[in-house]
Design a protein around this motif. Structure first.
Motif, PDB file in Angstrom:
ATOM      1  N   ARG A 131       0.833  -1.204   0.000  1.00  0.00           N
ATOM      2  CA  ARG A 131       0.000   0.000   0.000  1.00  0.00           C
ATOM      3  C   ARG A 131       0.870   1.258   0.000  1.00  0.00           C
ATOM      4  O   ARG A 131       0.552   2.238  -0.672  1.00  0.00           O
ATOM      5  N   TYR A 132       1.972   1.230   0.741  1.00  0.00           N
ATOM      6  CA  TYR A 132       2.897   2.365   0.766  1.00  0.00           C
ATOM      7  C   TYR A 132       3.382   2.679  -0.647  1.00  0.00           C
ATOM      8  O   TYR A 132       3.370   3.834  -1.084  1.00  0.00           O
ATOM      9  N   ARG A 133       3.807   1.632  -1.361  1.00  0.00           N
ATOM     10  CA  ARG A 133       4.275   1.832  -2.735  1.00  0.00           C
ATOM     11  C   ARG A 133       3.146   2.374  -3.628  1.00  0.00           C
ATOM     12  O   ARG A 133       3.378   3.244  -4.473  1.00  0.00           O
ATOM     13  N   TYR A 134       1.952   1.861  -3.434  1.00  0.00           N
ATOM     14  CA  TYR A 134       0.796   2.329  -4.209  1.00  0.00           C
ATOM     15  C   TYR A 134       0.600   3.833  -4.025  1.00  0.00           C
ATOM     16  O   TYR A 134       0.484   4.573  -5.002  1.00  0.00           O
ATOM     17  N   TYR A 135       0.559   4.289  -2.769  1.00  0.00           N
ATOM     18  CA  TYR A 135       0.351   5.712  -2.490  1.00  0.00           C
ATOM     19  C   TYR A 135       1.534   6.551  -2.989  1.00  0.00           C
ATOM     20  O   TYR A 135       1.343   7.596  -3.601  1.00  0.00           O
ATOM     21  N   ARG A 136       2.741   6.062  -2.732  1.00  0.00           N
ATOM     22  CA  ARG A 136       3.950   6.794  -3.150  1.00  0.00           C
ATOM     23  C   ARG A 136       3.974   6.971  -4.653  1.00  0.00           C
ATOM     24  O   ARG A 136       4.241   8.065  -5.165  1.00  0.00           O
ATOM     25  N   ASP A 137       3.686   5.900  -5.389  1.00  0.00           N
ATOM     26  CA  ASP A 137       3.741   5.945  -6.846  1.00  0.00           C
ATOM     27  C   ASP A 137       2.690   6.881  -7.441  1.00  0.00           C
ATOM     28  O   ASP A 137       2.812   7.305  -8.591  1.00  0.00           O
ATOM     29  N   ARG A 138       1.684   7.225  -6.676  1.00  0.00           N
ATOM     30  CA  ARG A 138       0.632   8.130  -7.144  1.00  0.00           C
ATOM     31  C   ARG A 138       0.778   9.538  -6.586  1.00  0.00           C
ATOM     32  O   ARG A 138      -0.089  10.376  -6.760  1.00  0.00           O
ATOM     33  N   GLY A 139       1.891   9.779  -5.882  1.00  0.00           N
ATOM     34  CA  GLY A 139       2.222  11.127  -5.452  1.00  0.00           C
ATOM     35  C   GLY A 139       1.596  11.604  -4.150  1.00  0.00           C
ATOM     36  O   GLY A 139       1.621  12.800  -3.865  1.00  0.00           O
ATOM     37  N   TYR A 140       1.064  10.695  -3.347  1.00  0.00           N
ATOM     38  CA  TYR A 140       0.476  11.102  -2.064  1.00  0.00           C
ATOM     39  C   TYR A 140       1.569  11.440  -1.062  1.00  0.00           C
ATOM     40  O   TYR A 140       2.646  10.837  -1.069  1.00  0.00           O
ATOM     41  N   GLU A 141       1.292  12.414  -0.203  1.00  0.00           N
ATOM     42  CA  GLU A 141       2.218  12.777   0.874  1.00  0.00           C
ATOM     43  C   GLU A 141       2.166  11.673   1.921  1.00  0.00           C
ATOM     44  O   GLU A 141       1.106  11.349   2.448  1.00  0.00           O
ATOM     45  N   LEU A 142       3.328  11.095   2.232  1.00  0.00           N
ATOM     46  CA  LEU A 142       3.407   9.958   3.148  1.00  0.00           C
ATOM     47  C   LEU A 142       4.224  10.325   4.389  1.00  0.00           C
ATOM     48  O   LEU A 142       5.256  10.981   4.287  1.00  0.00           O
ATOM     49  N   LYS A 143       3.747   9.856   5.535  1.00  0.00           N
ATOM     50  CA  LYS A 143       4.491   9.975   6.781  1.00  0.00           C
ATOM     51  C   LYS A 143       4.424   8.626   7.484  1.00  0.00           C
ATOM     52  O   LYS A 143       3.393   7.963   7.462  1.00  0.00           O
ATOM     53  N   THR A 144       5.532   8.264   8.122  1.00  0.00           N
ATOM     54  CA  THR A 144       5.594   7.008   8.875  1.00  0.00           C
ATOM     55  C   THR A 144       5.882   7.330  10.326  1.00  0.00           C
ATOM     56  O   THR A 144       6.770   8.134  10.627  1.00  0.00           O
ATOM     57  N   HIS A 145       5.128   6.692  11.217  1.00  0.00           N
ATOM     58  CA  HIS A 145       5.274   6.892  12.658  1.00  0.00           C
ATOM     59  C   HIS A 145       5.565   5.536  13.300  1.00  0.00           C
ATOM     60  O   HIS A 145       4.681   4.675  13.346  1.00  0.00           O
ATOM     61  N   GLN A 146       6.800   5.341  13.758  1.00  0.00           N
ATOM     62  CA  GLN A 146       7.168   4.116  14.484  1.00  0.00           C
ATOM     63  C   GLN A 146       6.757   4.311  15.932  1.00  0.00           C
ATOM     64  O   GLN A 146       7.241   5.230  16.591  1.00  0.00           O
ATOM     65  N   LEU A 147       5.884   3.486  16.438  1.00  0.00           N
ATOM     66  CA  LEU A 147       5.392   3.655  17.810  1.00  0.00           C
ATOM     67  C   LEU A 147       6.060   2.695  18.773  1.00  0.00           C
ATOM     68  O   LEU A 147       6.660   1.744  18.403  1.00  0.00           O
TER      69      LEU A 147
END
Length: 147
Positions: A131-147
């Motif tokens: 899903r990360y690759r899907y969103y990234r490849d379509r130009g969505y702003e991504l943030k990751t939060h390691q909890l």
């Protein structure tokens, strides 16, 4: 364009994922945001429904199951739907979608933010990477939060 946040939990417990989704929904409600939570199944949606009553002492987050929302006007800030009941969120405009499924949700682009909640389960992590690759490849702003 929708901002996509990935929240990575260290546990593999389904209970931990659902509890985190409750906390995230609670924070959004405090900010007066509308939330749609997408569960994998009706069983998971009902678990989340119960958990929203009990996950923290002295807290209650107004919510209802999406299929109950069809009966009367929606006044609750949190609606819980599931993938087996497509179209549960069709009549609503929400600020935040919390995705608890293994797939890219339909209509996520209507939301200002999408929260992807993952845990340490290897299969869930792999689906999350896809899903990360899907969103990234379509130009969505991504943030990751390691909890």
């Amino acid at each position: 364009m929708t901002q996509v946040d990935f929240y990575i939990l260290p546990e593999t417990s389904e209970e931990a994922r659902l509890t985190f989704a409750c906390r995230l929904a609670g924070k959004a409600v405090q900010r007066e945001l509308g939330v749609f939570v997408l569960a994998e199944s009706e069983t998971d949606a009902r678990k989340l429904d119960e958990l929203l009553w009990t996950f923290a002492q002295n807290s209650f987050i107004p919510h209802r199951l999406a299929w109950d929302a069809e009966k009367t006007p929606v006044t609750e800030p949190v609606i819980i739907g599931c993938t087996s009941r497509k179209g549960d969120d069709d009549t609503h405009d929400w600020d935040l979608m919390i995705n608890l499924t293994g797939e890219v949700p339909d209509e996520f682009g209507r939301y200002e933010r999408l929260a992807e909640v993952l845990d340490a389960d290897p299969a869930r992590r792999e689906h999350g990477r896809e899903r990360y690759r899907y969103y990234r490849d379509r130009g969505y702003e991504l943030k990751t939060h390691q909890l």
